[in-house]
Scaffold this motif. Structure first.
Motif, PDB file in Angstrom:
ATOM      1  N   ALA A 198     -29.694 -11.825  16.366  1.00 21.25           N
ATOM      2  CA  ALA A 198     -28.279 -11.979  16.049  1.00 21.25           C
ATOM      3  C   ALA A 198     -28.039 -11.630  14.592  1.00 21.25           C
ATOM      4  O   ALA A 198     -28.895 -11.866  13.735  1.00 21.25           O
ATOM      5  CB  ALA A 198     -27.840 -13.419  16.324  1.00 21.25           C
ATOM      6  N   SER A 237     -34.645 -22.679  16.106  1.00 24.83           N
ATOM      7  CA  SER A 237     -35.031 -21.950  17.314  1.00 24.83           C
ATOM      8  C   SER A 237     -34.935 -22.832  18.556  1.00 24.83           C
ATOM      9  O   SER A 237     -34.675 -22.341  19.659  1.00 24.83           O
ATOM     10  CB  SER A 237     -36.457 -21.404  17.167  1.00 24.83           C
ATOM     11  OG  SER A 237     -37.371 -22.457  16.908  1.00 24.83           O
ATOM     12  N   ILE A 272     -31.329 -22.736  19.652  1.00 21.45           N
ATOM     13  CA  ILE A 272     -31.021 -21.429  20.239  1.00 21.45           C
ATOM     14  C   ILE A 272     -31.582 -21.329  21.653  1.00 21.45           C
ATOM     15  O   ILE A 272     -30.902 -20.862  22.581  1.00 21.45           O
ATOM     16  CB  ILE A 272     -31.575 -20.303  19.345  1.00 21.45           C
ATOM     17  CG1 ILE A 272     -30.864 -20.325  17.989  1.00 21.45           C
ATOM     18  CG2 ILE A 272     -31.416 -18.938  20.016  1.00 21.45           C
ATOM     19  CD1 ILE A 272     -31.494 -19.412  16.954  1.00 21.45           C
ATOM     20  N   ARG A 275     -29.461 -20.890  25.212  1.00 21.17           N
ATOM     21  CA  ARG A 275     -29.711 -19.842  26.206  1.00 21.17           C
ATOM     22  C   ARG A 275     -29.955 -20.456  27.577  1.00 21.17           C
ATOM     23  O   ARG A 275     -29.501 -19.926  28.599  1.00 21.17           O
ATOM     24  CB  ARG A 275     -30.898 -18.992  25.763  1.00 21.17           C
ATOM     25  CG  ARG A 275     -30.554 -18.037  24.616  1.00 21.17           C
ATOM     26  CD  ARG A 275     -31.777 -17.330  24.090  1.00 21.17           C
ATOM     27  NE  ARG A 275     -31.399 -16.288  23.120  1.00 21.17           N
ATOM     28  CZ  ARG A 275     -32.204 -15.814  22.173  1.00 21.17           C
ATOM     29  NH1 ARG A 275     -33.436 -16.286  22.062  1.00 21.17           N
ATOM     30  NH2 ARG A 275     -31.784 -14.878  21.343  1.00 21.17           N
ATOM     31  N   TYR A 290     -26.643 -16.058  22.173  1.00 22.25           N
ATOM     32  CA  TYR A 290     -26.745 -16.275  20.729  1.00 22.25           C
ATOM     33  C   TYR A 290     -26.076 -15.108  20.025  1.00 22.25           C
ATOM     34  O   TYR A 290     -26.517 -13.975  20.109  1.00 22.25           O
ATOM     35  CB  TYR A 290     -28.215 -16.394  20.338  1.00 22.25           C
ATOM     36  CG  TYR A 290     -28.478 -16.618  18.870  1.00 22.25           C
ATOM     37  CD1 TYR A 290     -27.598 -17.335  18.068  1.00 22.25           C
ATOM     38  CD2 TYR A 290     -29.636 -16.124  18.275  1.00 22.25           C
ATOM     39  CE1 TYR A 290     -27.854 -17.546  16.724  1.00 22.25           C
ATOM     40  CE2 TYR A 290     -29.915 -16.340  16.938  1.00 22.25           C
ATOM     41  CZ  TYR A 290     -29.024 -17.048  16.169  1.00 22.25           C
ATOM     42  OH  TYR A 290     -29.281 -17.255  14.836  1.00 22.25           O
ATOM     43  N   HIS A 293     -25.809 -16.053  13.229  1.00 19.08           N
ATOM     44  CA  HIS A 293     -26.301 -17.133  12.371  1.00 19.08           C
ATOM     45  C   HIS A 293     -25.569 -17.029  11.033  1.00 19.08           C
ATOM     46  O   HIS A 293     -25.535 -15.965  10.413  1.00 19.08           O
ATOM     47  CB  HIS A 293     -27.811 -16.998  12.150  1.00 19.08           C
ATOM     48  CG  HIS A 293     -28.362 -17.945  11.138  1.00 19.08           C
ATOM     49  ND1 HIS A 293     -29.439 -17.631  10.341  1.00 19.08           N
ATOM     50  CD2 HIS A 293     -27.981 -19.197  10.770  1.00 19.08           C
ATOM     51  CE1 HIS A 293     -29.703 -18.642   9.530  1.00 19.08           C
ATOM     52  NE2 HIS A 293     -28.832 -19.609   9.775  1.00 19.08           N
ATOM     53  N   LEU A 330     -24.575 -21.935  13.846  1.00 19.73           N
ATOM     54  CA  LEU A 330     -25.018 -21.069  14.928  1.00 19.73           C
ATOM     55  C   LEU A 330     -23.834 -20.794  15.839  1.00 19.73           C
ATOM     56  O   LEU A 330     -23.144 -21.726  16.271  1.00 19.73           O
ATOM     57  CB  LEU A 330     -26.149 -21.726  15.718  1.00 19.73           C
ATOM     58  CG  LEU A 330     -27.409 -22.099  14.930  1.00 19.73           C
ATOM     59  CD1 LEU A 330     -28.437 -22.731  15.857  1.00 19.73           C
ATOM     60  CD2 LEU A 330     -27.994 -20.893  14.222  1.00 19.73           C
ATOM     61  N   PHE A 382     -22.431 -19.139  19.375  1.00 16.52           N
ATOM     62  CA  PHE A 382     -22.819 -18.726  20.723  1.00 16.52           C
ATOM     63  C   PHE A 382     -21.572 -18.256  21.469  1.00 16.52           C
ATOM     64  O   PHE A 382     -20.458 -18.711  21.209  1.00 16.52           O
ATOM     65  CB  PHE A 382     -23.465 -19.888  21.474  1.00 16.52           C
ATOM     66  CG  PHE A 382     -24.669 -20.453  20.782  1.00 16.52           C
ATOM     67  CD1 PHE A 382     -25.906 -19.823  20.870  1.00 16.52           C
ATOM     68  CD2 PHE A 382     -24.575 -21.614  20.028  1.00 16.52           C
ATOM     69  CE1 PHE A 382     -27.016 -20.337  20.219  1.00 16.52           C
ATOM     70  CE2 PHE A 382     -25.680 -22.143  19.373  1.00 16.52           C
ATOM     71  CZ  PHE A 382     -26.907 -21.505  19.467  1.00 16.52           C
TER      72      PHE A 382
END
Length: 231
Positions: free
Chosen positions: A19, A165, A168, A172, A178, A181, A219, A221
């Motif tokens: 991303a 992580s 993330i 998912r 994602y 950032h 983050l 999404f």
């Protein structure tokens, strides 16, 4: 005569595309937006009100519903200023703290944007399954093409938070893509590059032996592959 094979023109890297990274710098101006009563708006857990408005403007369109998991006054004020409709994102596990007037967006996937923070009091942030359930509950609010913005190491929660992580991967698993950032700086950048400054470097401020956090991670999404809404 030996034959040299031609180089392959296709990639064999099957890893997910990374991303893009944005950056929110701490504003240097002293101006701070105010609410209708004239009171200066507070930061959204360290993120300046100007940046909150920027996020809402970039990830929504005029008339969109903007839901906030914490009912923060700065998010509400920014959404109203931009002609969006603010609301409170209440999931089943949050029902005990929400009023009936806040439940009008629970069933329909109509929101263009949901803003939330981790860790949370009612979510075990170290448990990928619990994280995925929380992120999936917020996803249910979003219309196709909507966005979820999660601010890490902020908010009402006090528990430990795993690596970025982990969040993330949990997103998912919840069916989210994602998208971006965005580190948001909590302090001003130095006027000169510390490595080129001839003066002795100042000792970084410490609290209980630890460095003071200089940024928070945002983050972003998406529910489907967005056209273009990077910061």
């Amino acid at each position: 005569m030996a034959t040299v094979p031609m180089p392959q023109t296709h990639t064999t890297d099957t890893r997910p595309t990374r991303a893009p990274v944005g950056l929110l710098l701490r504003p240097t101006h002293p101006h701070r937006p105010a609410d209708p009563s004239g009171q200066a708006l507070p930061d959204w857990y360290g993120v300046h009100p100007d940046h909150v408005a920027h996020l809402i403007a970039r990830y929504t369109r005029d008339g969109d519903i903007v839901l906030d998991a914490d009912a923060h006054p700065t998010v509400t004020a920014a959404a109203e200023h931009l002609h969006r409709h603010p609301g409170l994102a209440i999931t089943d596990r949050d029902c005990s703290r929400g009023g009936a007037e806040s439940l009008d967006h629970r069933s329909a996937a109509t929101a263009g944007l949901v803003l939330a923070t981790l860790p949370r009091l009612n979510v075990d942030s170290r448990n990928p399954h619990a994280l995925s359930q929380a992120l999936g509950a917020w996803r249910e609010f979003l219309r196709p093409g909507g966005f979820l913005v999660v601010l890490l190491t902020a908010g009402p929660g006090t528990g430990a938070l795993g690596h970025r992580s982990t969040v993330i991967a949990a997103a998912r698993a919840a069916g989210l893509l994602y998208h971006q950032h965005i580190p948001a700086l909590l302090v001003l950048l130095p006027e000169t590059e510390p490595r080129t400054d001839t003066r002795p470097a100042a000792r970084p401020p410490l609290v209980e032996g630890r460095h003071i956090r200089a940024h928070r991670d945002l983050l972003v999404f998406a529910t489907i592959t967005p056209e273009a809404a990077d910061v």
